[in-house]
Design a protein around this motif. Structure first.
Motif, PDB file in Angstrom:
ATOM      1  N   HIS A 161       0.829  -1.205   0.000  1.00  0.00           N
ATOM      2  CA  HIS A 161       0.000   0.000   0.000  1.00  0.00           C
ATOM      3  C   HIS A 161       0.862   1.254   0.000  1.00  0.00           C
ATOM      4  O   HIS A 161       0.607   2.192  -0.762  1.00  0.00           O
ATOM      5  CB  HIS A 161      -0.955   0.009   1.202  1.00  0.00           C
ATOM      6  N   GLY A 221     -14.507   6.576  -7.263  1.00  0.00           N
ATOM      7  CA  GLY A 221     -14.669   7.976  -7.651  1.00  0.00           C
ATOM      8  C   GLY A 221     -15.966   8.299  -8.360  1.00  0.00           C
ATOM      9  O   GLY A 221     -16.195   9.439  -8.714  1.00  0.00           O
ATOM     10  N   THR A 273     -16.232   3.399   8.008  1.00  0.00           N
ATOM     11  CA  THR A 273     -15.146   2.580   7.457  1.00  0.00           C
ATOM     12  C   THR A 273     -14.838   1.456   8.452  1.00  0.00           C
ATOM     13  O   THR A 273     -15.102   1.589   9.651  1.00  0.00           O
ATOM     14  CB  THR A 273     -13.874   3.407   7.186  1.00  0.00           C
TER      15      THR A 273
HETATM   16  C1  HEM Z   1     -17.487  12.926  -2.242  1.00  0.00           C
HETATM   17  C2  HEM Z   1     -16.690  12.026  -2.749  1.00  0.00           C
HETATM   18  C3  HEM Z   1     -15.833  11.064  -1.964  1.00  0.00           C
HETATM   19  C4  HEM Z   1     -15.916  10.659  -0.658  1.00  0.00           C
HETATM   20  C5  HEM Z   1     -16.922  11.102   0.387  1.00  0.00           C
HETATM   21  C6  HEM Z   1     -14.846   9.715  -0.435  1.00  0.00           C
HETATM   22  C7  HEM Z   1     -14.573   9.123   0.791  1.00  0.00           C
HETATM   23  C8  HEM Z   1     -13.549   8.210   1.003  1.00  0.00           C
HETATM   24  C9  HEM Z   1     -13.266   7.599   2.262  1.00  0.00           C
HETATM   25  C10 HEM Z   1     -14.031   7.832   3.558  1.00  0.00           C
HETATM   26  C11 HEM Z   1     -12.192   6.786   2.083  1.00  0.00           C
HETATM   27  C12 HEM Z   1     -11.539   5.889   3.141  1.00  0.00           C
HETATM   28  C13 HEM Z   1     -12.109   4.480   3.027  1.00  0.00           C
HETATM   29  C14 HEM Z   1     -11.606   3.539   4.095  1.00  0.00           C
HETATM   30  O1  HEM Z   1     -10.813   3.922   4.923  1.00  0.00           O
HETATM   31  O2  HEM Z   1     -12.044   2.390   4.100  1.00  0.00           O
HETATM   32  C15 HEM Z   1     -11.806   6.877   0.699  1.00  0.00           C
HETATM   33  C16 HEM Z   1     -10.745   6.184   0.129  1.00  0.00           C
HETATM   34  C17 HEM Z   1     -10.414   6.272  -1.192  1.00  0.00           C
HETATM   35  N1  HEM Z   1     -10.970   7.104  -2.133  1.00  0.00           N
HETATM   36 FE1  HEM Z   1     -12.475   8.412  -1.852  1.00  0.00          FE
HETATM   37  N2  HEM Z   1     -14.147   9.554  -1.601  1.00  0.00           N
HETATM   38  C18 HEM Z   1     -14.714  10.365  -2.557  1.00  0.00           C
HETATM   39  C19 HEM Z   1     -14.288  10.530  -3.873  1.00  0.00           C
HETATM   40  C20 HEM Z   1     -13.220   9.881  -4.433  1.00  0.00           C
HETATM   41  C21 HEM Z   1     -12.745  10.088  -5.792  1.00  0.00           C
HETATM   42  C22 HEM Z   1     -13.348  11.072  -6.781  1.00  0.00           C
HETATM   43  C23 HEM Z   1     -11.709   9.218  -5.983  1.00  0.00           C
HETATM   44  C24 HEM Z   1     -10.851   9.001  -7.196  1.00  0.00           C
HETATM   45  C25 HEM Z   1     -10.782   9.777  -8.208  1.00  0.00           C
HETATM   46  C26 HEM Z   1     -11.523   8.476  -4.735  1.00  0.00           C
HETATM   47  C27 HEM Z   1     -10.580   7.495  -4.548  1.00  0.00           C
HETATM   48  C28 HEM Z   1     -10.345   6.870  -3.340  1.00  0.00           C
HETATM   49  C29 HEM Z   1      -9.340   5.843  -3.160  1.00  0.00           C
HETATM   50  C30 HEM Z   1      -8.423   5.274  -4.241  1.00  0.00           C
HETATM   51  C31 HEM Z   1      -9.370   5.473  -1.815  1.00  0.00           C
HETATM   52  C32 HEM Z   1      -8.468   4.449  -1.125  1.00  0.00           C
HETATM   53  C33 HEM Z   1      -7.238   5.164  -0.598  1.00  0.00           C
HETATM   54  C34 HEM Z   1      -6.238   4.251   0.101  1.00  0.00           C
HETATM   55  O3  HEM Z   1      -6.634   3.204   0.625  1.00  0.00           O
HETATM   56  O4  HEM Z   1      -5.070   4.626   0.136  1.00  0.00           O
HETATM   57  N3  HEM Z   1     -12.451   8.918  -3.824  1.00  0.00           N
HETATM   58  N4  HEM Z   1     -12.645   7.768   0.060  1.00  0.00           N
END
Ligand code: HEM
Length: 557
Positions: free
Chosen positions: A162, A354, A426
C-alpha cells in the motif's frame, strides 16, 4: 487474539486424523469409518472453540469487555439485528451520542464477534494515522470487492504494497495536477446541462401545449456525469453515459457495479462460504460479471497499450513533452511502478471509488438546497457575482482559481459533505495486538469509524450539529475556513484521514464544485414531493433510497 486455532486448521486436523489413526492403530484396532472419525474430530475441536470464542472469552476474559457498551444485547448475536436493519453507521452514531465514553465504545455482533467504535479525535488519530498499519481492511470486505476491482488496487492492498502504491499514485491527486482537470469537469458539467435541456424540450414537445412536467431525476444525471468524468480524468476514456446510456461500455459498468437483489444475496453467501465457491454458483449475475469485466478489462488493456505506444513514439522523436497526460492512467504509467494488471486494478478501483461517491454528494446537495431555499438563492447570487462564464455557451471555460475562490460554494459543499457523509463508515480489523487511546486492542478485534456519527457529534460541532448551516464554514470576513469551526481535523470524517484517507478528495471537491455551480446557475430546482420521506440506502455509499426527483425552471445562466 482470543483463539489462534483457525477454521482451516480445524478442517485440516479433522481430515488428517482418520489417516493418522489408521497408521497409529494398525490391524484395525480402531473401528469407526474415516467419515465418522473426521466428523467426531471436527466437532470435538469446533464445539469447544465455538463455546470459548462466542461465550466464555467475550464475557469473561476479553480485555475489552469492561468498555462502555450498548445495552439489550442478544446472547449470541449481540447488536446484529440493529446493524443489519439500520443504515451503515447509524446504530453506532446513536451510541456515540448516548453512551458516556473515553474514545471507545464496545459492542458485539454475530456469535459475539467483538467490535470497537472510535468516538474521539484521539482514538481516530491513533487508529487512522499513528497506528494505521496495525489495522487492515477486513478480509470479508476485501474478498468480495476484490472480485470486482481486482485484488491489487490501492483500496484493497495493505502494508508495504500500500505504501508503495500510494507513493506512486499521489502525484496524480495533488492539487497542482487536479487543477488542470477543472476545464474537463466544467465541460462535462456543460454536457450534462445540454442533455437535461434536451430532455426538457422533448418533454415540452410531448406535452402538446399543456404545461410540461419538467421533472428530472437528479441522481440519474449526476451518476452519468460523474462516470464520464472519472472515465476521462481517470483513464482517458469517456463512457459516453451522458450522451447515450444504452452504449455497451456504460452497460458493462452498470452490470459490474449494480447493487441489485442478486448482488446482495451473493454478498450474504460470501459471509458463510468461500469466495471461489460463491462465484461458481449458477446465478445469472455471476455470468454477467465475468462478461462485463472482460469487456472493461480489455478496454483498459487497449488504453494502456495505446499510451505506452504514444510514449515510446514520443521518446523516439525526442519530444516527450507532447505526451503530457492529464489522466490518472497516464501518470500511473509514467511512475513505472505498476504492471499492466496492477494498472487495470487501479483503474477499476478509481471507477468504483470515484463515481458514485461524488454523484451521491451532488444528489444530497440538491436535496439540501431544495430544503433550504435561502441557501439556494444565496448560492446562486454568489455564483453570479463571481461572473462564471455562461454554462450553456459551448466555448465557455473556467479555471480552478475561479471556482475555488467562491467561498460560499465551498461552504455549501463542505456542509453537504459533513451533514450527509456519503461514505458513512469505514471498517478495519487489528492485524496485530495494538493500543488505541491506551486501551489494549487484541489482534482480530473489528474496528469501525462511524464517519456519519463523528460528523454529527455535538461535542465536536456544537449544539447545532444536526442543522444544515453552511455559514459555519465561513469566518467573520466571509472567507472560507477549512475547519467548519471544529477544533480538531478528526471532527470531519467525510474523507477519513491518514495514510488510508481518501486520495481523491481534491478531485472530488473540484468535480463537485463544477457540477453544483453549473446546475444552480442553469436551473431553479424544487422538490417534486415536498414531503418526500428521505431514507438512506444500506450500502458502503449512502444514497437517497428512492432517488431524488426535482422540478426545474430553466434560468438564463
Ligand atoms: C465525495 C466524494 C468522496 C468521498 C466522500 C470519499 C470518501 C472516502 C473515504 C471515507 C475513504 C476511506 C475508506 C476507508 O478507509 O475504508 C476513501 C478512500 C479512497 N478514495 Fe475516496 N471519496 C470520494 C471521492 C473519491 C474520488 C473522486 C476518488 C478518485 C478519483 C476516490 C478514490 C479513493 C481511493 C483510491 C481510496 C483508497 C485510498 C487508500 O486506501 O489509500 N475517492 N474515500
Amino acid at each position: 487474539m482470543a483463539s489462534s486455532v483457525s477454521k482451516r486448521a480445524i478442517f485440516f486436523v479433522a481430515a488428517a486424523l482418520p489417516y493418522a489413526l489408521e497408521i497409529l492403530t494398525p490391524g484395525h484396532l480402531y473401528q469407526a469409518s474415516k467419515w465418522q472419525t473426521a466428523i467426531v474430530a471436527f466437532l470435538a475441536i469446533f464445539i469447544p472453540r465455538f463455546i470459548w470464542l462466542s461465550i466464555i472469552y467475550p464475557f469473561y476474559f476479553s480485555p475489552l469487555r469492561h468498555l462502555p457498551q450498548p445495552k439489550q444485547n442478544s446472547l449470541l448475536f449481540g447488536q446484529m439485528y440493529r446493524i443489519l436493519t439500520e443504515s451503515i453507521g447509524s446504530p453506532q452514531s446513536q451510541w456515540m451520542r448516548e453512551i458516556p465514553n473515553d474514545g471507545l465504545i464496545y459492542y458485539r455482533t454475530l456469535f459475539n464477534t467483538e467490535w470497537l467504535v472510535l468516538t474521539s479525535p484521539k482514538a481516530l488519530s491513533d487508529a487512522l494515522t499513528t497506528k494505521s498499519y496495525d489495522l487492515i481492511k477486513p478480509p470479508i470486505i476485501v474478498g468480495s470487492l476484490a472480485r470486482i476491482l481486482g485484488a491489487s488496487g490501492i483500496l484493497l492492498v495493505e502494508n508495504e504494497e500500500h505504501k508503495h502504491q500510494r507513493k506512486n499514485l499521489l502525484p496524480a491527486f495533488q492539487y497542482r495536477h487536479i487543477k488542470n482537470l477543472y476545464p474537463l469537469f466544467w465541460n462535462k458539467a456543460r454536457d450534462m446541462i445540454s442533455a437535461i435541456d434536451r430532455e426538457l424540450s422533448e418533454k415540452k414537445k410531448k406535452s402538446e401545449g399543456s404545461v410540461p412536467p419538467n421533472i428530472v431525476s437528479v441522481d440519474h444525471w449526476t451518476s452519468r456525469a460523474t462516470l464520464d468524468i472519472i472515465g476521462l480524468a481517470g483513464i482517458g476514456q469517456s463512457f459516453n453515459a451522458i450522451e447515450d446510456e444504452t452504449n455497451e461500455l456504460y452497460q458493462s459498468y452498470q452490470t459490474i457495479f449494480a447493487q441489485d437483489r442478486q448482488a446482495r444475496i451473493l454478498g450474504v453467501l460470501n459471509t458463510f462460504f468461500p469466495f471461489w465457491l460463491v462465484r461458481k454458483l449458477p446465478f445469472p449475475r455471476n455470468y454477467q460479471i465475468v462478461k462485463a469485466q472482460s469487456m472493461l478489462q480489455k478496454m483498459c488493456l487497449d488504453l494502456i497499450g495505446q499510451k505506452r505506444a504514444n510514449s515510446a513514439a514520443a521518446d523516439k522523436e525526442g519530444s516527450r513533452e507532447i505526451v503530457d497526460d492529464i489522466d490518472i492512467l497516464g501518470i500511473a504509467l509514467k511512475s513505472g511502478g505498476f504492471s499492466d494488471q496492477g494498472i487495470i486494478d487501479q483503474l477499476m478501483t478509481f471507477l468504483a471509488a470515484g463515481h458514485e461517491t461524488t454523484a451521491t454528494a451532488m444528489t444530497w446537495a440538491m436535496l439540501a438546497l431544495c430544503k433550504h431555499p435561502n441557501v439556494h438563492n444565496k448560492l446562486r447570487e454568489e455564483l453570479r457575482a463571481a461572473k462564471l462564464p455562461n454554462i450553456r455557451d459551448t466555448e465557455s471555460q473556467i479555471f480552478a482559481e475561479q471556482i475555488d475562490q467562491i467561498a460560499y460554494l465551498q461552504a455549501v459543499m463542505n456542509e453537504v459533505l459533513r451533514v450527509y457523509t456519503p461514505v458513512p463508515a469505514t471498517f478495519r480489523v487489528a492485524q496485530r495486538d495494538t493500543t488505541i487511546c491506551s486501551q489494549f486492542v487484541p489482534k482480530g478485534t473489528m474496528v469501525l469509524t462511524s464517519s456519519v456519527g463523528t460528523n454529527h457529534l455535538s461535542t465536536l460541532w456544537g449544539d447545532d450539529c444536526d442543522e444544515f448551516n453552511p455559514e459555519r464554514w465561513l469566518d467573520e470576513s466571509g472567507r472560507a475556513n477549512t475547519s467548519g469551526g471544529a477544533e480538531s481535523n478528526y471532527a470531519n470524517m467525510t474523507f477519513s484521514h491518514g495514510p488510508r484517507g481518501c486520495i481523491g478528495a481534491s478531485f472530488a471537491k473540484g468535480e463537485f464544485a463544477c457540477l453544483l455551480a453549473a446546475w444552480v446557475l442553469a436551473y431553479d430546482s424544487v422538490l417534486v414531493d415536498e414531503n418526500m420521506k428521505v431514507e438512506k440506502t444500506p450500502g458502503i455509499v449512502s444514497r437517497i433510497k428512492d432517488g431524488l426527483d426535482v422540478k426545474l425552471t430553466s434560468l438564463k445562466a
